[in-house]
Design a protein around this motif. Structure first.
Motif, PDB file in Angstrom:
ATOM      1  N   UNK A 149      51.807  20.570 -49.849  1.00  0.00           N
ATOM      2  CA  UNK A 149      51.496  21.125 -48.541  1.00  0.00           C
ATOM      3  C   UNK A 149      50.326  22.081 -48.710  1.00  0.00           C
ATOM      4  N   UNK A 150      49.326  21.983 -47.847  1.00  0.00           N
ATOM      5  CA  UNK A 150      48.140  22.805 -47.990  1.00  0.00           C
ATOM      6  C   UNK A 150      47.916  23.668 -46.751  1.00  0.00           C
ATOM      7  N   UNK A 151      47.207  24.770 -46.986  1.00  0.00           N
ATOM      8  CA  UNK A 151      46.974  25.762 -45.940  1.00  0.00           C
ATOM      9  C   UNK A 151      45.543  26.273 -45.997  1.00  0.00           C
ATOM     10  N   UNK A 152      45.061  26.721 -44.849  1.00  0.00           N
ATOM     11  CA  UNK A 152      43.700  27.260 -44.780  1.00  0.00           C
ATOM     12  C   UNK A 152      43.639  28.702 -45.258  1.00  0.00           C
ATOM     13  N   UNK A 153      44.785  29.405 -45.278  1.00  0.00           N
ATOM     14  CA  UNK A 153      44.788  30.813 -45.668  1.00  0.00           C
ATOM     15  C   UNK A 153      46.183  31.219 -46.149  1.00  0.00           C
ATOM     16  N   UNK A 154      46.219  32.363 -46.809  1.00  0.00           N
ATOM     17  CA  UNK A 154      47.497  32.933 -47.254  1.00  0.00           C
ATOM     18  C   UNK A 154      48.369  33.241 -46.027  1.00  0.00           C
ATOM     19  N   UNK A 155      47.729  33.719 -44.963  1.00  0.00           N
ATOM     20  CA  UNK A 155      48.451  34.045 -43.732  1.00  0.00           C
ATOM     21  C   UNK A 155      49.176  32.795 -43.177  1.00  0.00           C
ATOM     22  N   UNK A 156      48.474  31.675 -43.115  1.00  0.00           N
ATOM     23  CA  UNK A 156      49.109  30.441 -42.625  1.00  0.00           C
ATOM     24  C   UNK A 156      50.241  30.003 -43.545  1.00  0.00           C
ATOM     25  N   UNK A 157      50.032  30.150 -44.841  1.00  0.00           N
ATOM     26  CA  UNK A 157      51.068  29.773 -45.803  1.00  0.00           C
ATOM     27  C   UNK A 157      52.325  30.626 -45.597  1.00  0.00           C
ATOM     28  N   UNK A 158      52.151  31.919 -45.442  1.00  0.00           N
ATOM     29  CA  UNK A 158      53.291  32.815 -45.252  1.00  0.00           C
ATOM     30  C   UNK A 158      53.985  32.571 -43.908  1.00  0.00           C
ATOM     31  N   UNK A 159      53.198  32.334 -42.866  1.00  0.00           N
ATOM     32  CA  UNK A 159      53.783  32.061 -41.552  1.00  0.00           C
ATOM     33  C   UNK A 159      54.594  30.764 -41.543  1.00  0.00           C
ATOM     34  N   UNK A 160      54.160  29.775 -42.314  1.00  0.00           N
ATOM     35  CA  UNK A 160      54.823  28.474 -42.319  1.00  0.00           C
ATOM     36  C   UNK A 160      55.996  28.408 -43.300  1.00  0.00           C
ATOM     37  N   UNK A 161      56.087  29.347 -44.238  1.00  0.00           N
ATOM     38  CA  UNK A 161      57.109  29.294 -45.284  1.00  0.00           C
ATOM     39  C   UNK A 161      58.532  29.142 -44.737  1.00  0.00           C
TER      40      UNK A 161
END
Length: 186
Positions: A149-161
């Motif tokens: 799973x890939x993300x554009x930013x750390x923020x998106x990664x944390x929000x989607x976790x």
């Protein structure tokens, strides 16, 4: 032409609910043939300039390719990230995908045309604020656990976790079981 994912889901439903068609998903030769059909058709669509049709064929080819890998015990489930990149990503990724899967050199010239195009990736966070959720691939972050799973930013990664967590843990557990089973058998 309609949405390839809807068509695929309808085909899966039809083949799973009719006993004489269910064997398609159990037969590696049939899966390889179907994948080959979509690779060949997608290559033709690129050469004839029908990029959206080629993208749909790429998504379907990749789905059957992953189904085959599941059948062989190499992956536990379908991973949508690559299919999304084929559907909404750059021409470099699309042409390279088909070029790596065909025996002829018919896409070599097209690849030379598109290989300098910036590679794009798709952010897996549905609430991503980036337009189209598409960003330059080299700037993307990947889930360090499942790497699927890939993300554009750390923020998106944390929000989607919170939404990704259960599927991620299940995937990594299943992948570990497959790897352990392969080690025992060799």
């Amino acid at each position: 032409r309609g949405n390839p994912i809807d068509a695929l889901n309808a085909a899966r439903h039809a083949t799973r609910t009719h006993p004489h068609l269910r064997s398609v998903w159990e037969d590696a030769t049939k899966l390889e043939w179907i994948m080959s059909y979509f690779v060949t058709t997608g290559t033709k669509e690129i050469l004839e300039g029908r990029v959206l049709n080629a993208r749909h064929c790429g998504v379907l080819a990749n789905h059957f390719e992953q189904s085959l890998e599941m059948k062989k015990g190499n992956q536990p489930e379908i991973i949508p990230a690559k299919m999304l990149e084929l559907l909404v990503g750059d021409m470099n990724t699309l042409v390279k995908y088909f070029r790596q899967r065909i025996p002829c050199k018919c896409l070599d010239e097209k690849y030379e045309e598109v290989k300098s195009i910036t590679k794009l990736g798709y952010c897996c966070n549905p609430t991503c604020s980036v337009p189209g959720r598409v960003v330059e691939r080299k700037t993307m972050l990947y889930c360090t656990r499942c790497r699927q799973t890939n993300y554009c930013s750390r923020e998106c990664q944390e929000l989607h976790w919170p939404k990704h967590k259960d599927g991620c843990l299940k995937y990594t557990e299943e992948k570990a079981k497959l790897s352990a089973g392969k080690k025992k058998s060799s």
